[in-house]
Design an enzyme around this catalytic site. Structure first.
Site, mmCIF file in Angstrom:
data_model
loop_
_atom_site.group_PDB
_atom_site.id
_atom_site.type_symbol
_atom_site.label_atom_id
_atom_site.label_comp_id
_atom_site.label_asym_id
_atom_site.label_seq_id
_atom_site.Cartn_x
_atom_site.Cartn_y
_atom_site.Cartn_z
ATOM 1 N N SER A 183 0.790 -1.234 0.000
ATOM 2 C CA SER A 183 0.000 0.000 0.000
ATOM 3 C C SER A 183 0.816 1.274 0.000
ATOM 4 C CB SER A 183 -0.955 -0.014 1.192
ATOM 5 O OG SER A 183 -2.021 -0.914 0.957
ATOM 6 N N LYS A 206 0.045 3.457 -2.822
ATOM 7 C CA LYS A 206 -1.011 4.470 -2.794
ATOM 8 C C LYS A 206 -0.436 5.887 -2.787
ATOM 9 C CE LYS A 206 -4.527 1.624 -0.443
ATOM 10 N NZ LYS A 206 -3.922 0.299 -0.610
ATOM 11 N N GLN A 234 -11.476 -4.290 1.054
ATOM 12 C CA GLN A 234 -11.226 -5.060 -0.160
ATOM 13 C C GLN A 234 -12.515 -5.204 -0.965
ATOM 14 O OE1 GLN A 234 -8.188 -5.727 -0.746
ATOM 15 N NE2 GLN A 234 -7.111 -6.156 1.159
ATOM 16 N N TYR A 273 -10.323 2.991 5.510
ATOM 17 C CA TYR A 273 -9.205 2.637 4.640
ATOM 18 C C TYR A 273 -9.651 1.592 3.629
ATOM 19 C CZ TYR A 273 -4.353 1.509 3.444
ATOM 20 O OH TYR A 273 -3.164 1.327 2.786
ATOM 21 N N GLU A 301 0.224 9.881 5.438
ATOM 22 C CA GLU A 301 -0.467 10.143 6.694
ATOM 23 C C GLU A 301 0.461 10.983 7.555
ATOM 24 O OE1 GLU A 301 -1.134 6.115 7.828
ATOM 25 O OE2 GLU A 301 -2.420 5.739 6.091
ATOM 26 N N LYS A 326 3.864 5.893 5.874
ATOM 27 C CA LYS A 326 2.941 4.981 5.200
ATOM 28 C C LYS A 326 3.474 3.570 5.337
ATOM 29 C CE LYS A 326 -0.774 3.993 2.879
ATOM 30 N NZ LYS A 326 -0.840 2.685 3.587
ATOM 31 N N THR A 327 2.578 2.659 5.632
ATOM 32 C CA THR A 327 2.904 1.237 5.639
ATOM 33 C C THR A 327 2.461 0.592 4.335
ATOM 34 O OG1 THR A 327 0.789 0.639 6.632
ATOM 35 C CG2 THR A 327 2.622 1.094 8.139
ATOM 36 N N SER A 373 1.882 -3.642 2.644
ATOM 37 C CA SER A 373 2.008 -5.095 2.805
ATOM 38 C C SER A 373 1.369 -5.807 1.622
ATOM 39 C CB SER A 373 1.304 -5.571 4.085
ATOM 40 O OG SER A 373 1.774 -4.903 5.227
ATOM 41 N N ASN A 406 5.598 -10.412 5.448
ATOM 42 C CA ASN A 406 4.600 -9.489 5.975
ATOM 43 C C ASN A 406 4.557 -9.631 7.496
ATOM 44 O OD1 ASN A 406 2.420 -7.885 6.575
ATOM 45 N ND2 ASN A 406 0.921 -9.083 5.423
#
Length: 384
Positions: A84, A87, A140, A169, A291, A334-335, A337, A362
């Site tokens: 992500s 994004k 999702q 999210y 973020e 930002k993370t 996975s 992950n």
């Protein structure tokens, strides 16, 4: 008292840190090793690439293997799935399209997808779709939704909340944002990323579709059973979680976010546009991908902003009255996975310091946040 100590330590990150980058590589290695080696052992991570930038100077720290089967060592050129964190790149492309006058964040989705006119999603703006505030799109897509059925899904979708009042999210939300951006630019999304965005950012080892010549550098990810896997494409995979990149490219991306002025005019404004905060969600501010948090920040506060509650649940959102560039003391993160990869990016422009952590497993997000927080704080303290 522990929080006060952490704040005092992090305040030191606003001090000049050039000397550490130039003269204390061994100290940097010790700091990064102390955070990363125990993390890898605890979570059985095969390989990690860590990159740090201090006052415009990068440093690379590589661990383990990109493939357990081939015992290929990780390097700063190894390609990892960014999940992500993709994004943020999608947000940057949309910001670039806005700079070029090809779209406005105030536009409705139906302007670019006429089949959505009159639907619930068309009551939201591109800004809502790009900040997960359209009204309750899920994390999702349902399993039965295919690429061919994407438009029909959005046509029948029903909102849980008014646009702009709730952040949830969502891959469908951000994926639609990228799709609409590509429609506005009248090009394929992956093509735009690979031929327009990445080169203009100075990224030459970042891909949506990895070319044959780069496959040897593509790490294998490992799931909970230590089975070698790679990302399984789904609807809007390219837009929401499709970027593969290297530590060398990602720290370059962090550097141009710390100092967009090094980029040509339109891309400079596009990157700066992703730093604008639009919605307050708890103690976090949501922009286009990034973020934001007030800095200095305690690890507890950073963990709360990256918690499962923030990722999985709807959270009240408040539109900022005057969306603008962030305050001088701001941390961006930002993370990302996928099934076999985990990554984290954080940087503080005022301190001219940032970190990229990329792994071919992950592993839990809290472990990433704690390690990055510790590294940034200790590097700043060591620089005094």
């Amino acid at each position: 008292m522990a929080n006060c100590a952490a704040i005092a330590l992090l305040c030191s990150a606003l001090l000049p840190v050039t000397s550490l980058a130039a003269d204390h590589t061994a100290d940097m290695r010790a700091i990064v090793d102390a955070a990363i080696r125990p993390l890898m052992a605890e979570h059985d991570v095969p390989g990690m690439a860590v990159a740090i930038t201090i006052d415009g100077k990068p440093a690379f720290f590589n661990y383990g293997v990109a493939s357990r089967e081939k015992q290929t060592p990780v390097s700063e050129k190894t390609l990892f799935e960014m999940g992500s964190i993709s994004k943020v790149f999608t947000g940057t492309l949309a910001s670039y399209a806005q700079v070029l006058g090809k779209l406005s964040l105030d536009d409705s989705p139906g302007k670019y997808m006429p089949q959505l006119k009159g639907s619930a999603i068309d009551k939201a703006s591109l800004l809502h779709v790009g900040t997960y505030t359209a009204g309750g799109l899920p994390l999702q897509f349902p399993d039965e939704v295919s690429n061919a059925g994407m438009a029909a899904y959005f046509q029948q979708w029903k909102a849980d909340a008014a646009p702009g009042t709730q952040r949830r999210y969502s891959n469908p939300s951000l994926g639609l944002f990228g799709h609409l951006t590509a429609l506005a630019l009248k090009r394929d999304f992956a093509e735009l990323m690979e031929t327009q965005l990445f080169p203009r950012l100075g990224l030459y080892n970042s891909h949506i579709r990895i070319p044959a010549g780069a496959m040897a550098s593509y790490a294998w990810g490992y799931n909970r059973d230590n089975k070698a896997i790679r990302v399984n494409p789904g609807v809007f995979a390219d837009e929401a979680y499709g970027v593969k990149s290297s530590a060398a490219d990602m720290i370059r991306f962090v550097q141009v976010n710390i100092d967009p002025g090094q980029l040509p005019g339109p891309m400079q404004r596009a990157v700066a546009g992703t730093h604008v905060g639009y919605f307050k969600v708890g103690e976090m501010v949501q922009g286009l991908g990034w973020e934001q948090y007030p800095y200095p920040i305690t690890v507890e506060r950073l963990l709360a902003g990256n918690s499962a509650t923030m990722i999985m649940d709807p959270n009240p959102a408040t539109r900022l009255d005057q969306p603008a560039a962030p305050a001088k003391g701001t941390l961006f993160n930002k993370t990302g996975s996928t099934g076999g990869f985990g990554a984290y990016v954080a940087f503080v422009p005022a301190a001219r310091i940032g970190i990229v952590m990329m792994a071919n497993k992950n592993y839990p997000i809290p472990s990433r946040v704690k390690a990055a927080h510790a590294i940034l704080a200790q590097l700043a303290a060591a620089a005094r």
